[in-house]
Every structure is written in structure tokens, then in C-alpha cells.
Scaffold this motif. Sequence first.
Motif, PDB file in Angstrom:
ATOM      1  N   TYR A  71       0.843  -1.187   0.000  1.00 14.97           N
ATOM      2  CA  TYR A  71       0.000   0.000   0.000  1.00 14.97           C
ATOM      3  C   TYR A  71       0.882   1.241   0.000  1.00 14.97           C
ATOM      4  O   TYR A  71       2.042   1.180   0.428  1.00 14.97           O
ATOM      5  N   PRO A  72       0.355   2.368  -0.452  1.00 13.39           N
ATOM      6  CA  PRO A  72       1.174   3.586  -0.509  1.00 13.39           C
ATOM      7  C   PRO A  72       1.698   4.008   0.869  1.00 13.39           C
ATOM      8  O   PRO A  72       1.083   3.713   1.894  1.00 13.39           O
ATOM      9  N   ALA A  73       2.820   4.698   0.861  1.00 14.54           N
ATOM     10  CA  ALA A  73       3.375   5.250   2.098  1.00 14.54           C
ATOM     11  C   ALA A  73       2.444   6.354   2.604  1.00 14.54           C
ATOM     12  O   ALA A  73       1.603   6.851   1.856  1.00 14.54           O
ATOM     13  N   GLY A  74       2.605   6.696   3.865  1.00 14.03           N
ATOM     14  CA  GLY A  74       1.815   7.788   4.431  1.00 14.03           C
ATOM     15  C   GLY A  74       0.581   7.306   5.159  1.00 14.03           C
ATOM     16  O   GLY A  74       0.249   6.113   5.162  1.00 14.03           O
ATOM     17  N   LYS A  75      -0.090   8.259   5.777  1.00 13.06           N
ATOM     18  CA  LYS A  75      -1.229   7.953   6.640  1.00 13.06           C
ATOM     19  C   LYS A  75      -2.384   7.300   5.880  1.00 13.06           C
ATOM     20  O   LYS A  75      -2.966   6.317   6.339  1.00 13.06           O
ATOM     21  N   ALA A  76      -2.709   7.824   4.689  1.00 13.46           N
ATOM     22  CA  ALA A  76      -3.822   7.261   3.915  1.00 13.46           C
ATOM     23  C   ALA A  76      -3.526   5.815   3.517  1.00 13.46           C
ATOM     24  O   ALA A  76      -4.396   4.943   3.612  1.00 13.46           O
ATOM     25  N   GLY A  77      -2.293   5.550   3.081  1.00  5.74           N
ATOM     26  CA  GLY A  77      -1.909   4.190   2.726  1.00  5.74           C
ATOM     27  C   GLY A  77      -1.940   3.263   3.922  1.00  5.74           C
ATOM     28  O   GLY A  77      -2.367   2.110   3.815  1.00  5.74           O
ATOM     29  N   TYR A  78      -1.497   3.771   5.075  1.00  4.95           N
ATOM     30  CA  TYR A  78      -1.517   2.970   6.302  1.00  4.95           C
ATOM     31  C   TYR A  78      -2.945   2.579   6.665  1.00  4.95           C
ATOM     32  O   TYR A  78      -3.220   1.418   6.950  1.00  4.95           O
ATOM     33  N   TYR A  79      -3.872   3.546   6.632  1.00  4.84           N
ATOM     34  CA  TYR A  79      -5.261   3.238   6.990  1.00  4.84           C
ATOM     35  C   TYR A  79      -5.899   2.286   5.989  1.00  4.84           C
ATOM     36  O   TYR A  79      -6.680   1.408   6.373  1.00  4.84           O
ATOM     37  N   ALA A  80      -5.584   2.435   4.711  1.00  2.19           N
ATOM     38  CA  ALA A  80      -6.119   1.512   3.706  1.00  2.19           C
ATOM     39  C   ALA A  80      -5.623   0.098   3.975  1.00  2.19           C
ATOM     40  O   ALA A  80      -6.391  -0.873   3.910  1.00  2.19           O
ATOM     41  N   TRP A  81      -4.320  -0.034   4.267  1.00  2.00           N
ATOM     42  CA  TRP A  81      -3.755  -1.354   4.576  1.00  2.00           C
ATOM     43  C   TRP A  81      -4.382  -1.932   5.832  1.00  2.00           C
ATOM     44  O   TRP A  81      -4.785  -3.099   5.862  1.00  2.00           O
ATOM     45  N   ARG A  82      -4.474  -1.121   6.883  1.00  2.00           N
ATOM     46  CA  ARG A  82      -5.011  -1.605   8.154  1.00  2.00           C
ATOM     47  C   ARG A  82      -6.453  -2.074   7.999  1.00  2.00           C
ATOM     48  O   ARG A  82      -6.836  -3.133   8.521  1.00  2.00           O
ATOM     49  N   ASN A  83      -7.266  -1.324   7.259  1.00  2.00           N
ATOM     50  CA  ASN A  83      -8.660  -1.727   7.062  1.00  2.00           C
ATOM     51  C   ASN A  83      -8.766  -2.997   6.224  1.00  2.00           C
ATOM     52  O   ASN A  83      -9.599  -3.860   6.501  1.00  2.00           O
ATOM     53  N   ALA A  84      -7.924  -3.120   5.206  1.00  2.00           N
ATOM     54  CA  ALA A  84      -7.918  -4.345   4.395  1.00  2.00           C
ATOM     55  C   ALA A  84      -7.482  -5.537   5.248  1.00  2.00           C
ATOM     56  O   ALA A  84      -8.035  -6.640   5.126  1.00  2.00           O
ATOM     57  N   ALA A  85      -6.497  -5.322   6.113  1.00  2.00           N
ATOM     58  CA  ALA A  85      -6.014  -6.406   6.975  1.00  2.00           C
ATOM     59  C   ALA A  85      -7.104  -6.855   7.945  1.00  2.00           C
ATOM     60  O   ALA A  85      -7.331  -8.059   8.121  1.00  2.00           O
ATOM     61  N   LYS A  86      -7.787  -5.916   8.561  1.00  2.00           N
ATOM     62  CA  LYS A  86      -8.871  -6.272   9.497  1.00  2.00           C
ATOM     63  C   LYS A  86      -9.936  -7.113   8.796  1.00  2.00           C
ATOM     64  O   LYS A  86     -10.417  -8.102   9.342  1.00  2.00           O
ATOM     65  N   LYS A  87     -10.291  -6.691   7.594  1.00  2.00           N
ATOM     66  CA  LYS A  87     -11.307  -7.427   6.825  1.00  2.00           C
ATOM     67  C   LYS A  87     -10.815  -8.838   6.508  1.00  2.00           C
ATOM     68  O   LYS A  87     -11.545  -9.817   6.663  1.00  2.00           O
ATOM     69  N   MET A  88      -9.569  -8.936   6.057  1.00  2.00           N
ATOM     70  CA  MET A  88      -8.998 -10.241   5.724  1.00  2.00           C
ATOM     71  C   MET A  88      -8.967 -11.159   6.952  1.00  2.00           C
ATOM     72  O   MET A  88      -9.363 -12.320   6.886  1.00  2.00           O
ATOM     73  N   HIS A  89      -8.495 -10.627   8.080  1.00  2.00           N
ATOM     74  CA  HIS A  89      -8.417 -11.431   9.300  1.00  2.00           C
ATOM     75  C   HIS A  89      -9.809 -11.923   9.719  1.00  2.00           C
ATOM     76  O   HIS A  89      -9.977 -13.086  10.075  1.00  2.00           O
ATOM     77  N   ALA A  90     -10.780 -11.027   9.669  1.00  2.00           N
ATOM     78  CA  ALA A  90     -12.137 -11.398  10.078  1.00  2.00           C
ATOM     79  C   ALA A  90     -12.717 -12.476   9.157  1.00  2.00           C
ATOM     80  O   ALA A  90     -13.349 -13.434   9.634  1.00  2.00           O
ATOM     81  N   GLU A  91     -12.487 -12.335   7.859  1.00  2.00           N
ATOM     82  CA  GLU A  91     -12.993 -13.344   6.917  1.00  2.00           C
ATOM     83  C   GLU A  91     -12.337 -14.698   7.161  1.00  2.00           C
ATOM     84  O   GLU A  91     -12.998 -15.741   7.136  1.00  2.00           O
ATOM     85  N   ARG A  92     -11.040 -14.679   7.398  1.00  2.00           N
ATOM     86  CA  ARG A  92     -10.304 -15.941   7.612  1.00  2.00           C
ATOM     87  C   ARG A  92     -10.760 -16.629   8.892  1.00  2.00           C
ATOM     88  O   ARG A  92     -10.990 -17.842   8.915  1.00  2.00           O
ATOM     89  N   VAL A  93     -10.901 -15.851   9.970  1.00  2.00           N
ATOM     90  CA  VAL A  93     -11.380 -16.420  11.236  1.00  2.00           C
ATOM     91  C   VAL A  93     -12.797 -16.948  11.053  1.00  2.00           C
ATOM     92  O   VAL A  93     -13.135 -18.047  11.529  1.00  2.00           O
ATOM     93  N   GLY A  94     -13.639 -16.205  10.350  1.00  2.00           N
ATOM     94  CA  GLY A  94     -15.010 -16.653  10.104  1.00  2.00           C
ATOM     95  C   GLY A  94     -15.064 -17.976   9.361  1.00  2.00           C
ATOM     96  O   GLY A  94     -15.873 -18.851   9.689  1.00  2.00           O
ATOM     97  N   ALA A  95     -14.199 -18.147   8.371  1.00  2.00           N
ATOM     98  CA  ALA A  95     -14.172 -19.408   7.608  1.00  2.00           C
ATOM     99  C   ALA A  95     -13.772 -20.577   8.503  1.00  2.00           C
ATOM    100  O   ALA A  95     -14.369 -21.667   8.418  1.00  2.00           O
ATOM    101  N   LEU A  96     -12.815 -20.362   9.373  1.00  2.00           N
ATOM    102  CA  LEU A  96     -12.389 -21.442  10.285  1.00  2.00           C
ATOM    103  C   LEU A  96     -13.486 -21.769  11.288  1.00  2.00           C
ATOM    104  O   LEU A  96     -13.686 -22.937  11.647  1.00  2.00           O
ATOM    105  N   MET A  97     -14.204 -20.744  11.746  1.00  2.00           N
ATOM    106  CA  MET A  97     -15.310 -20.986  12.669  1.00  2.00           C
ATOM    107  C   MET A  97     -16.455 -21.722  11.980  1.00  2.00           C
ATOM    108  O   MET A  97     -17.095 -22.593  12.584  1.00  2.00           O
ATOM    109  N   THR A  98     -16.695 -21.388  10.708  1.00  2.00           N
ATOM    110  CA  THR A  98     -17.723 -22.103   9.939  1.00  2.00           C
ATOM    111  C   THR A  98     -17.361 -23.580   9.853  1.00  2.00           C
ATOM    112  O   THR A  98     -18.208 -24.459  10.090  1.00  2.00           O
ATOM    113  N   ASP A  99     -16.109 -23.860   9.546  1.00  2.00           N
ATOM    114  CA  ASP A  99     -15.646 -25.250   9.445  1.00  2.00           C
ATOM    115  C   ASP A  99     -15.838 -26.008  10.761  1.00  2.00           C
ATOM    116  O   ASP A  99     -16.074 -27.212  10.757  1.00  2.00           O
TER     117      ASP A  99
END
Length: 194
Positions: A71-99
Motif C-alpha cells: 500500500y502507498p506510504a503515508g497515513k492514507a496508505g496505512y489506513y487503507a492497509w489496516r482496514n484491508a487487513a482487518k477485513k482479511m483477518h475477520a474473513e479468515r477467522v469466520g471461515a475457520l469458525m464455519t468449518d
Amino acid sequence: MPSPRLVAVLAAIDAANSADPKSEDGAPAARLYGARMSDMLAAFRPEASELLRIAARGQHIERWTLPRDAYPAGKAGYYAWRNAAKKMHAERVGALMTDAGYSAEDIAATQAMVRKDDLRANADTQIVEDVASLVFLKHYGVDFAQGRTQEQLVDILAKTMRKMSPAALAFAGEIGMPEAVAGLVGAAAKKLSP
């Protein structure tokens, strides 16, 4: 005694995090982080629910697969990365819980904790944030300090501490922080005072 499905989900999170190519203290770094989160949760909130235990263990599942530098350097890039990471983590945990057979309601509640939704309003989400902050202070603060000025570190710690509950701030004194971090936490605490 943990339920079989909790054991299954925690084992699946550990297995996923064991693929982390980065090593720390002779273990995959992501798996070690998850174990530290679980250990801190057990110390801070031994009565934690199954869902909270899953959220704490899995909040950074497979984080290395979404590198910050994608993701781009700087605050905007950091927030974009952090939000994408949170979404990814939640989806992955959800899939394991479904299983493992958790209900859609339990999965949604756990995913909200992983994403840190409604931080101040959701007590369980606040606990995940508290535990992550405590783990940072105890295990990662010294390495994080490399290359930063004392003023930068005090500002960062003050921002971290603003997200913590009063109970977690009080508990921080009991976790055995490295001396260098404890001193900076004291300076950051003064910045929080009105």
C-alpha cells in the motif's frame, strides 16, 4: 474444559500462522504472536468467552500475506492497509469458525471483535484492543523503538494508551514490561492527563 470446536479453531489458527516465513524465538512469528495474545487474555480476563478467545488468537491471522508495503506510504496508505487487513483477518477467522460448526451469529460477533468494530461500545472488542496493546507493550515495544526518537515513541504510546480501557491501563503495570518501555509509558501517561 474448552469445547472441541474451540480447540479445533485455535488449532486451525495456529496451523495457518505456522506458515509465517518470519521466525522469532525459534517459532513462526505469527504463531508466537497468537500464543502471546491468548496468554495475555488468560492473564487479563481469565473468564473470557470462547468467541473472545478466538478473536484474540486470530486477530492477526496470516498478516504477512498482506504486507504493509503493498500500500502507498503515508497515513492514507496505512489506513487503507489496516482496514484491508482487518477485513482479511475477520474473513479468515469466520471461515475457520464455519468449518468448526459455529453459528452465523457467533461468527459475526467474533468477526466484529477482530475488525475492532464499535471499540468503545462493545466490551469484547475493547478487550481484544486492550490485549493487543498489552502484548505490544510487553513483547514488541523495544523492537518498535528502533530508529524512532523518544518524542515519536511517547506520542505513539500515548495514542496506544488512549485506546485502552482504564482496567487495561492499570493492568499494564503488572505485565513485566521491559524497563525502557515502562519509562516511555510513564512519559506517555503524563500526556494523557488533562
